[in-house]
Structure formats: structure tokens, C-alpha cells
Scaffold this motif. Structure first.
Motif, PDB file in Angstrom:
ATOM      1  N   GLY A 496      -8.517 -49.436  -3.142  1.00 23.95           N
ATOM      2  CA  GLY A 496      -7.669 -50.436  -3.152  1.00 23.95           C
ATOM      3  C   GLY A 496      -6.603 -50.465  -4.299  1.00 23.95           C
ATOM      4  N   ASP A 497      -7.163 -49.782  -5.680  1.00 25.52           N
ATOM      5  CA  ASP A 497      -6.210 -50.177  -6.823  1.00 25.52           C
ATOM      6  C   ASP A 497      -4.238 -49.587  -6.015  1.00 25.52           C
ATOM      7  OD1 ASP A 497      -8.012 -51.687  -7.917  1.00 25.52           O
ATOM      8  OD2 ASP A 497      -8.749 -49.952  -8.614  1.00 25.52           O
ATOM      9  N   LEU A 498      -3.801 -50.185  -5.312  1.00 33.75           N
ATOM     10  CA  LEU A 498      -2.374 -49.799  -5.187  1.00 33.75           C
ATOM     11  C   LEU A 498      -1.414 -49.378  -5.825  1.00 33.75           C
ATOM     12  CD1 LEU A 498      -2.424 -51.033  -1.566  1.00 33.75           C
ATOM     13  CD2 LEU A 498      -3.854 -48.422  -2.568  1.00 33.75           C
ATOM     14  N   ASP A 499      -1.186 -51.392  -7.107  1.00 37.59           N
ATOM     15  CA  ASP A 499      -0.038 -50.903  -7.793  1.00 37.59           C
ATOM     16  C   ASP A 499      -1.033 -50.110  -9.514  1.00 37.59           C
ATOM     17  OD1 ASP A 499       0.872 -53.095  -7.361  1.00 37.59           O
ATOM     18  OD2 ASP A 499      -0.601 -54.210  -7.781  1.00 37.59           O
ATOM     19  N   LEU A 500      -2.148 -49.630  -9.834  1.00 37.99           N
ATOM     20  CA  LEU A 500      -2.453 -48.080 -10.565  1.00 37.99           C
ATOM     21  C   LEU A 500      -2.284 -47.083 -10.291  1.00 37.99           C
ATOM     22  CD1 LEU A 500      -3.964 -47.797 -13.318  1.00 37.99           C
ATOM     23  CD2 LEU A 500      -6.359 -47.653 -12.074  1.00 37.99           C
ATOM     24  N   LEU A 502       0.404 -46.482  -7.727  1.00 35.16           N
ATOM     25  CA  LEU A 502       1.936 -46.321  -8.341  1.00 35.16           C
ATOM     26  C   LEU A 502       2.930 -45.903  -9.274  1.00 35.16           C
ATOM     27  CD1 LEU A 502       3.248 -48.864  -5.570  1.00 35.16           C
ATOM     28  CD2 LEU A 502       3.684 -46.943  -5.634  1.00 35.16           C
ATOM     29  N   VAL A 503       2.223 -46.810 -10.735  1.00 33.11           N
ATOM     30  CA  VAL A 503       1.929 -46.902 -12.011  1.00 33.11           C
ATOM     31  C   VAL A 503       1.471 -44.986 -12.443  1.00 33.11           C
ATOM     32  CG1 VAL A 503       1.379 -47.391 -14.336  1.00 33.11           C
ATOM     33  CG2 VAL A 503       1.587 -48.900 -13.014  1.00 33.11           C
ATOM     34  N   LEU A 504       0.353 -44.360 -11.703  1.00 29.84           N
ATOM     35  CA  LEU A 504       0.176 -43.634 -12.345  1.00 29.84           C
ATOM     36  C   LEU A 504       0.888 -42.058 -11.595  1.00 29.84           C
ATOM     37  CD1 LEU A 504      -4.388 -43.704 -11.719  1.00 29.84           C
ATOM     38  CD2 LEU A 504      -3.096 -43.179 -14.277  1.00 29.84           C
ATOM     39  N   TYR A 505       1.367 -42.519 -10.178  1.00 26.73           N
ATOM     40  CA  TYR A 505       2.653 -41.663  -9.758  1.00 26.73           C
ATOM     41  C   TYR A 505       3.881 -41.533 -10.338  1.00 26.73           C
ATOM     42  CZ  TYR A 505      -0.309 -40.360  -5.377  1.00 26.73           C
ATOM     43  OH  TYR A 505      -1.711 -40.122  -3.988  1.00 26.73           O
ATOM     44  N   GLU A 506       4.241 -42.863 -10.928  1.00 23.88           N
ATOM     45  CA  GLU A 506       5.576 -43.088 -12.095  1.00 23.88           C
ATOM     46  C   GLU A 506       4.844 -42.069 -13.175  1.00 23.88           C
ATOM     47  OE1 GLU A 506       8.270 -45.868 -14.368  1.00 23.88           O
ATOM     48  OE2 GLU A 506       6.564 -46.383 -12.625  1.00 23.88           O
ATOM     49  N   SER A 507       3.640 -41.481 -13.926  1.00 25.01           N
ATOM     50  CA  SER A 507       3.673 -41.214 -15.225  1.00 25.01           C
ATOM     51  C   SER A 507       3.707 -39.977 -14.457  1.00 25.01           C
ATOM     52  CB  SER A 507       2.158 -41.377 -15.883  1.00 25.01           C
ATOM     53  OG  SER A 507       2.228 -42.917 -16.243  1.00 25.01           O
ATOM     54  N   ALA A 508       3.171 -39.451 -13.696  1.00 27.37           N
ATOM     55  CA  ALA A 508       3.353 -38.182 -13.390  1.00 27.37           C
ATOM     56  C   ALA A 508       4.907 -37.555 -12.591  1.00 27.37           C
ATOM     57  CB  ALA A 508       2.084 -37.979 -11.747  1.00 27.37           C
ATOM     58  N   ARG A 520       2.732 -47.391  -1.392  1.00 30.16           N
ATOM     59  CA  ARG A 520       3.890 -48.581  -1.208  1.00 30.16           C
ATOM     60  C   ARG A 520       4.148 -49.609  -0.047  1.00 30.16           C
ATOM     61  NH1 ARG A 520       7.228 -45.462  -5.387  1.00 30.16           N
ATOM     62  NH2 ARG A 520       8.506 -44.146  -3.377  1.00 30.16           N
ATOM     63  N   LYS A 521       3.707 -48.197   1.228  1.00 31.31           N
ATOM     64  CA  LYS A 521       3.682 -49.017   2.931  1.00 31.31           C
ATOM     65  C   LYS A 521       2.603 -49.927   2.159  1.00 31.31           C
ATOM     66  CE  LYS A 521       6.966 -45.568   4.606  1.00 31.31           C
ATOM     67  NZ  LYS A 521       6.642 -45.425   6.044  1.00 31.31           N
ATOM     68  N   LYS A 522       1.215 -49.327   1.885  1.00 32.16           N
ATOM     69  CA  LYS A 522      -0.336 -49.999   2.299  1.00 32.16           C
ATOM     70  C   LYS A 522      -0.131 -51.337   1.560  1.00 32.16           C
ATOM     71  CE  LYS A 522      -4.733 -48.444   2.045  1.00 32.16           C
ATOM     72  NZ  LYS A 522      -5.045 -47.480   1.587  1.00 32.16           N
ATOM     73  N   GLU A 527      -0.156 -56.615   0.967  1.00 37.88           N
ATOM     74  CA  GLU A 527       0.490 -58.811   0.794  1.00 37.88           C
ATOM     75  C   GLU A 527       0.822 -59.251   1.782  1.00 37.88           C
ATOM     76  OE1 GLU A 527       0.426 -59.959  -2.385  1.00 37.88           O
ATOM     77  OE2 GLU A 527      -0.055 -57.455  -3.135  1.00 37.88           O
ATOM     78  N   ARG A 528       0.798 -58.702   2.807  1.00 33.71           N
ATOM     79  CA  ARG A 528       0.993 -59.447   4.252  1.00 33.71           C
ATOM     80  C   ARG A 528      -0.127 -60.085   4.957  1.00 33.71           C
ATOM     81  NH1 ARG A 528       5.202 -55.112   5.000  1.00 33.71           N
ATOM     82  NH2 ARG A 528       3.671 -55.004   6.632  1.00 33.71           N
ATOM     83  N   VAL A 529      -1.161 -58.983   4.288  1.00 31.66           N
ATOM     84  CA  VAL A 529      -2.553 -59.485   4.825  1.00 31.66           C
ATOM     85  C   VAL A 529      -2.619 -60.896   4.058  1.00 31.66           C
ATOM     86  CG1 VAL A 529      -4.991 -58.587   4.978  1.00 31.66           C
ATOM     87  CG2 VAL A 529      -3.049 -57.476   6.445  1.00 31.66           C
TER      88      VAL A 529
END
Length: 795
Positions: A496-500, A502-508, A520-522, A527-529
Motif C-alpha cells: 500500500g505504499d504507492l507513493d514510495l 512510484l518513486v522507485l519506478y522513477e529511480s529505476a 498511479r491509478k490505484k 485518494e477518492r476513497v
């Protein structure tokens, strides 16, 4: 033949013109000893075959007439076997020539030669007598060095251990062999070696103390005595890392020698001394050349005493085997350092042959032994460095010793970087093992198993980044870091650490990947929930009952109301957003697992009784039913009843739990139990037996007095319910069972007489009365009573 032509003489050609010499070398095994051909002797009119020297030959340089002649008993006599030190004057004395006039003439030649050899201070040397009664104080008065014993010998000299009287220290003394004492070329090389060593002030060059001459003109020099052994005697027992450290210190000494215009020409492990206290000393500079004397423009009439070709065939550079003195440069020593590196890595020198002659030919053609197939990447990288240093053409080698040192140091940094990568991969393997089914079962489930995955990934990330910092071009480190970041991103997504994530995908470099898009969709959906839960959270937070809202998929606490936070003693930021497993609020981990299993099966749970650990309470060990821990002595725990339901909120499954503090009720039960124990103690003092029947555990407990009244042995323990009924007289069983049943179902007291069969098979008349025991909800949890004998005649 003019000197310039002599300097171009080939060692191979010199050997092959003498059939006897070639045959002799072809019959000798390849070794690591120094072979020397004196060109100065050739220039003086000597035969080339007469000036070739090898340490193993028991004669002077190769001649047709041995210097050693056999005695009548078959032993050898002559110089090599009879050299000893005089007790008065003269460094060495030849017994075989002691009475001969021929040697008297020869002994004068060194004195005559010494007059043309520059300033050489005279020193007296004597053998240290083992018998003090034979010491002649007057004859020893002017003795500077007392020889103790032989340390070793070579083709041109003998090394003794000696005591220097003036300074009171142990030294080593190298003496020119007596048979070479009258040879101007040998004396010249000996002096050159001493003066080269003396001019090199470097910590990795053996220190020379004194260069002297004795009364008879014999040359010797004293130097630091190294308490240790040569490198070749230890090289196979040392690790690769330690051998590389030694090689780098040797290279540093050669770099210094090159700065002084000197080429060593005979570098090999045998010429490196290792001291007991970490000293690394380059020795045997007998073939060292001044670079300025090796140019064609040098004075052709020069009689430079080091105009000799040679070296050690097993390590020899091609230009050494070719005998091209003008071709000898600093690159020659670079070749020899590379040859030593080859020996360190492979375990054998680069040149070999079935005979010494074949080994010399291999060196002349730069034929290098095959590389072993078992070498790993680390060793192969070192081999490539060695092969570059041993290139046939000097211009293809490293341009300087400095460049060679940098290459080895670069390899060591690569190896250090690779070691970090290997450590990182082992850590990754440990993380993979955490998901193995057998490990999950052993550890008790995924929730506890993955608690420290983030820390493990962070450790792997740090190791790989350090490896890249040491060696920026390490592809293994770069690729492993990228794959680790992707795996970490998948783990973060699962937890559930979605922000982390995304940061890791960007670093890779994978921020545009399909996996990153799904995350990102999740995240947006989450956030809407959260927004849709805002109103509910407000009502929940201000509820008077303690409550927790937990996301079922990963166990993360989404909300904790004020009553819950006050009960547990936590701040909101310490709970919300954290996993329940990381809070450690369960006093019994087994109870937590039981709670989760029941909830997973049924989807809800009511009045689950357990204990929570508030923040300020320190629990040394879990408090579970199967642990021998007196709960009453563990202070600070909170007795709770938990009721939970799984509900759907904003498209996600949530666990809504209410927690009721029942500590006051448990305290009352404890007080009641304490009162009952006091009652039992009073009954025991009154001679009454007590017994109890616990409904939940179906256990029957008897006091010691009950055993005596029933005639049952204590070691048998209290009977279970069925055994108790079976031991009652058949006519009394039904009324006892009915009394117990009414007490359980109706909560009534009881009293009755019955007969009980003792261990001897006899029935005893007993009377019992008692009451049911209730919990705080008025449920019967135990039947309690007392026993006593029925007096005779009492019916």
C-alpha cells in the motif's frame, strides 16, 4: 669484438655456440635461479662459455676445468666446500690452498685490484668462537664483525649472519665468493650492487650499512638483517589480497629506483624478503643497471662492471633473454612485475620448459604458460593486467610502474565493488526466502514475515550504491540496483505504499511502464476513497467506544478514535498509517493469529477476549495461555473484549473493530478467586476436603484432604469427571449427577450423601455440599464444594 657489439650478444646465441654448455643446460630442470653471462669478461678476451654463472653449479662460472676436485674418499674439496672464516685476519681462508704458493699469488690480486676501486674502508672480521677459552683478546681487539653462521649463498656471494661490535647489533654480511675475488668484472658488479643499494633510501629496499674490504682485499658489505623469509617460501600460503599488498610495495620500491635511473633486471619472489613485523624488502640488486650507461652514445671504452646479460628464465623479459642491453629499459622491470603478478594469480611463473634451456627459449620468444580454466572473474582481470605488463614489445606495456600500480589498485576497487554486489545479492536471496511456503508456516503467517522487508531492501540499496560509487562503470551493480528497485516497488505496491512505489519506478527509469501506470491509478482511487470516508471518520473519531478502522488487504490502520488512543496511550500519528503488526499491542501473538484466522473464516467476531499492551508498558515476553507466566504479576496490561466486522467502504474492504476495556471486571474476578482460595485454606485448616469442577476445561481439582477422605493415592492425581462418577456407588450415581446438573443449569447449591470406592475397593460414606461459581455475566463457570466423612450411625 668491440664493446658495442658485445652488448648486442644474445644469451641464446652464447649458449648454443658451446655444445657442451647447451647440453648441460638441456639436462637441468627449469628453476627460478639467476643465470648471468658476463660481457666484460668476454671483452677482456675470455670465452663466452667461460663466464656463464648459475648458483647450482658446484664450480666457478662454466669452464672446462672444475674448481672442485674429488678427494680420495670421494668427497669434494676446493673452494666451494672449504671456505671458512679465519679467527684473526682475512675474511675467508681456503684450506685446500693454505700450503700452496699458487694461492698466495692469487690472494695478492684482490689487494692490487682494490687500489683501483675507490675508497673502501678496511674492516677486520672473525668467526665467533663457540669455545670462550680459545678467545684471543689481543687478536680480536680490532675485529669489527664477528660471523655467527651462514644465512644463504648464491652464484656470486655468500651471506653470513654477523654481530657488529661497535654498534652491538645483528647484521647480515654479503661476501664475494673467494673464487671470484680476483675477477675484476665480478668485483665490479659486486661493488655496483652495494653502491646501488646504498644509494636507494627507500623503506622497501634493504638498508646497506657498510661497504668494506678486509686485509687481503676481499670485498664485503653489511646490511640490515631481516628476521623472516623470502616471499617465494610464503607466497602459496598467503591470500590473494596479501600477495597483492606485497607486490604493490615491491612496485613502489622499483618506482623509486626508476626515479634514480636504475633498472633492477632480476625481480622475482625469491628476491623479496618478508620480515616478521610486516617488512617487505627488495634484495639482490646485483644485476641492476644505470639507465644512462645503456645508450649507444655511451663511451665504447667504458668498462661498466654491470655489462652482463641474464636474469631468471622463469620470469625473464624477452629483451633480457635476447641479451640486448640497449633494449633494456624501465619497461623491463614492468615486465618482471607483471610476471610476479602472473605467479601470484596462477601459482606458477609465466615461462617454463622441460629443461632450463627450454625455459630460456620460452622467455626469449615470450611464450607464456596457459591460463588455468578454474580462475574466476577477479583473477582473470588481474591476468589481463599481467599480460599487458608482459607484452613482447616494451612499447605495448604499461608506460610506467605508476600506471601498473594504478591498474592493480583499480582492480582492487573493482573487486571491492564486486564484493559489495555479492553481499547485496545474498541479502536479496534472504528476502526471497522470506516468501517460501515452509518459512511462512514456520513464522506464523505473512503479516509477521514481511515486517522488516523495507529495512532489508534499504540495506541492499545502500550496498549497491556504495559499489557504484567505488566503481561507476560496474554494470553488475547498476543492473542489480535497477532490478532491486523494481522488486522493492512491487513490494511497496503490495503493502500500500504507492507513493514510495512510484518513486522507485522513477529511480529505476521505469516511470512510464505499465506497472507504474497501474500504481498511479490505484493511488488516485485510494485518494477518492479517503475523501468519501471523511464524514464517516468524523463520526467514528468522536465515538465514546474505543475503535479502529483497518484496511483488510494490508493491515494498515486507517483511523483510530480518541477513546482508543487514550486507552492505549498513543498519539494519532503513531497509529494511523502504520500496520497493526508493527504496533505490538497484543500481549499474546498467538491470540492475534487466532483472532485473524477466525475473522478470515467467519467475516466477523464478537467478544473476543484478550489483553493489550499500552505504549508505556514494557513486556519482557509474550503472555499466552501456554506460557508459564502469572498474568496477575504482569502489571499494566489491559483486558479487552474485541468485536469486529468486515465492511465495504469506498470500494475497499475494511475491518471495523470496537474494543471494550474489561479490566475492572477481570479485577473483580481476580478478587473473587482470591476469596475462594482463602475459603479453601480455612476449610483445609478445619479438616474439610475441597473439590472443584471447572466447566471450560472439564478439570477436577482436589485438595490434599480430599485425597485422604476418599482413600485415593495423591500420586494418581484427581480423577476426571467420568472416573469420578464411575467410582461412586451405583445406587448413588444418579443423584450426584442430577445435583451437579441442577447446579450448572439453575445455579442452585447442593448437598448430599454418597458412597465412594477407595483404592482398596471399599466404599466410604461421604457428605458433600457446595455452590456454583458465577462470572461477571452471571454464567456458571465452576462447581465448588467440600467433602467430609459421615459419622458412624449417621445414615
Amino acid at each position: 669484438m668491440p664493446p658495442s657489439d658485445l652488448l648486442m650478444s644474445s644469451l641464446i646465441e652464447t649458449i648454443e655456440v658451446d655444445a657442451a654448455l647447451a647440453k648441460r643446460l638441456s639436462e637441468m630442470p627449469a628453476d627460478s635461479q639467476t643465470l648471468t653471462l658476463s660481457l666484460d669478461a668476454i671483452a677482456s678476451g675470455g670465452s663466452p662459455a667461460g663466464v656463464l654463472q648459475h648458483p647450482s653449479w658446484a664450480m666457478a662460472p662454466h669452464t672446462s676445468t672444475p674448481l672442485l676436485a674429488p678427494n680420495s674418499d670421494g668427497t669434494e674439496s676446493g673452494l666451494a666446500q672449504t671456505i671458512e672464516v679465519s679467527e684473526s685476519s682475512g675474511l675467508v681462508e681456503d684450506k685446500a690452498a693454505a700450503s700452496g704458493e699458487q694461492m698466495d699469488g692469487q690472494s695478492k690480486q684482490p689487494q692490487a685490484l682494490a687500489k683501483c676501486e675507490g675508497f673502501l674502508p678496511p674492516r677486520r672480521v672473525a668467526m665467533l668462537s663457540s669455545d670462550p677459552t680459545k678467545a684471543d683478546c689481543s687478536s680480536l681487539k680490532d675485529v669489527e664483525y664477528r660471523l655467527v653462521g651462514t644465512l644463504g649463498s648464491g652464484g656470486t656471494g655468500i651471506v653470513y649472519q654477523a654481530h657488529q661490535r661497535a654498534i652491538d647489533r645483528e647484521v647480515a654480511i654479503k661476501v664475494l665468493r673467494r673464487e671470484l675475488a680476483s675477477d675484476a668484472s665480478s668485483r665490479g658488479r659486486f661493488l655496483a650492487e652495494a653502491r646501488v643499494i646504498g644509494a636507494l633510501d627507500h623503506p622497501n629496499v634493504i638498508a646497506l650499512h657498510d661497504l668494506c674490504i678486509d686485509d687481503e682485499g676481499q670485498l664485503f658489505y653489511s646490511m640490515k638483517r631481516v628476521d623472516g623469509a623470502s616471499w617465494d617460501q610464503q607466497i602459496d600460503t598467503l591470500s590473494l589480497e596479501k600477495n597483492l599488498n606485497i607486490l604493490l610495495r615491491v612496485a613502489d620500491a622499483i618506482r623509486y629506483a626508476h626515479s634514480r635511473g636504475l633498472v633492477h633486471r632480476d625481480l622475482k619472489p625469491e628476491n623479496v624478503m618478508l620480515g616478521r613485523f610486516g617488512e617487505v624488502l627488495v634484495a639482490d640488486w646485483g644485476l641492476a643497471l644505470s639507465k644512462s650507461s645503456l645508450t649507444p652514445s655511451a663511451n665504447e671504452s667504458s668498462t661498466d662492471s654491470n655489462h652482463a646479460i641474464g636474469g631468471t628464465p622463469a620470469y625473464m623479459a624477452p629483451e633480457l633473454a635476447a641479451g640486448d642491453l640497449f633494449g633494456i629499459t624501465y619497461a623491463t622491470d614492468i615486465y618482471l612485475l607483471g610476471a610476479i603478478l602472473f605467479r601470484v594469480v596462477t601459482g606458477f611463473p609465466p615461462h617454463h620448459g622441460k629443461s632450463l634451456l627450454a625455459c630460456i627459449r620460452a622467455a626469449a620468444h615470450n611464450k607464456i604458460e596457459p591460463i588455468p580454466e578454474h580462475l574466476g572473474d577477479t583473477e582473470l582481470e588481474l591476468i589481463q593486467i599481467a599480460l599487458k605488463a608482459m607484452a613482447t614489445e616494451p612499447l605495448d606495456r604499461f608506460t610506467s610502474v605508476e600506471e601498473l600500480i594504478e591498474a592493480i589498485e583499480g582492480h582492487r576497487s573493482h573487486e571491492a565493488s564486486d564484493r559489495l554486489v555479492r553481499r547485496a545479492k545474498r541479502r536479496l536471496a534472504e528476502i526471497d526466502e522470506m516468501d517460501a511456503p515452509e518459512v511462512v508456516v514456520k513464522e506464523g503467517g505473512n503479516s509477521g514475515l514481511r515486517a522488516d522487508r523495507y529495512e532489508r531492501f534499504a540495506a541492499v540499496d545502500a550496498l549497491l550504491r556504495e559499489a557504484i560509487e567505488i566503481w561507476p562503470d560496474n554494470r553488475r551493480a547498476i543492473d542489480t540496483l535497477r532490478s532491486t528497485q523494481l522488486e522493492f516497488a512491487r513490494t511497496a505496491t503490495a503493502q500500500g505504499d504507492l507513493d514510495l512505489a512510484l518513486v522507485l519506478y522513477e529511480s529505476a527509469g521505469k516511470s512510464d511502464s505499465e506497472a507504474a501506470a497501474r500504481v498511479r491509478k490505484k493511488r488516485d482511487r485510494r485518494e477518492r476513497v479517503r475523501e468519501s470516508q471523511a464524514k464517516y471518520s468524523t463520526l467514528f473519531t468522536h465515538s465514546p467506544d474505543a475503535g479502529l478502522l483497518i484496511r483488510w488487504s494490508d493491515g494498515v490502520v486507517m483511523e483510530a478514535n480518541t477513546a482508543c488512543l487514550d486507552m492505549l496511550g498513543y498519539e494519532k500519528e503513531e497509529v494511523v498509517g502504520e500496520k497493526m503488526t508493527s504496533l505490538s499491542i497484543w500481549a499474546c501473538p498467538m491470540a492475534r493469529e487466532k483472532f485473524i484466522d477466525q475473522l478470515a473464516r467467519e467475516g466477523q467476531i464478537d467478544n473476543f477476549e484478550t489483553q493489550f499492551v499500552p505504549k508505556e508498558t514494557s513486556l519482557q515476553q509474550p503472555v499466552c495461555d501456554d506460557k508459564a507466566v502469572d498474568v496477575s504479576k504482569v502489571s499494566g496490561l489491559i483486558d479487552v473484549l474485541i468485536s469486529s466486522r468486515t465492511v465495504q467502504l469506498g470500494g475497499e474492504e475494511m475491518l471495523l473493530s470496537t474494543v471494550r476495556d474489561i479490566s475492572a471486571r477481570k479485577t473483580a474476578e481476580h478478587d473473587l478467586e482470591h476469596s475462594r482460595r482463602r475459603l479453601r485454606d480455612l476449610q483445609r485448616l478445619a479438616g474439610l476436603g475441597s473439590w472443584s469442577f471447572t466447566l471450560k476445561s472439564q478439570a477436577i481439582h482436589w485438595s490434599d484432604e480430599a485425597y485422604r477422605l476418599t482413600g485415593r493415592e495423591v500420586h494418581r492425581g484427581a480423577p476426571d469427571y467420568n472416573e469420578l462418577i464411575a467410582s461412586v456407588h451405583p445406587d448413588d450415581r444418579e443423584k450426584l449427577q442430577m445435583a451437579i446438573e441442577r447446579s450448572v443449569t439453575q445455579g442452585t447449591s447442593y448437598q448430599l450423601k454418597f458412597r465412594y470406592r477407595d483404592d482398596q475397593g471399599k466404599y466410604r460414606k461421604l457428605f458433600t455440599r457446595g455452590n456454583p461459581v458465577f462470572d461477571a455475566d452471571d454464567n456458571v463457570i465452576e462447581i465448588y464444594g467440600i467433602l467430609q466423612h459421615v459419622a458412624a450411625g449417621g445414615g
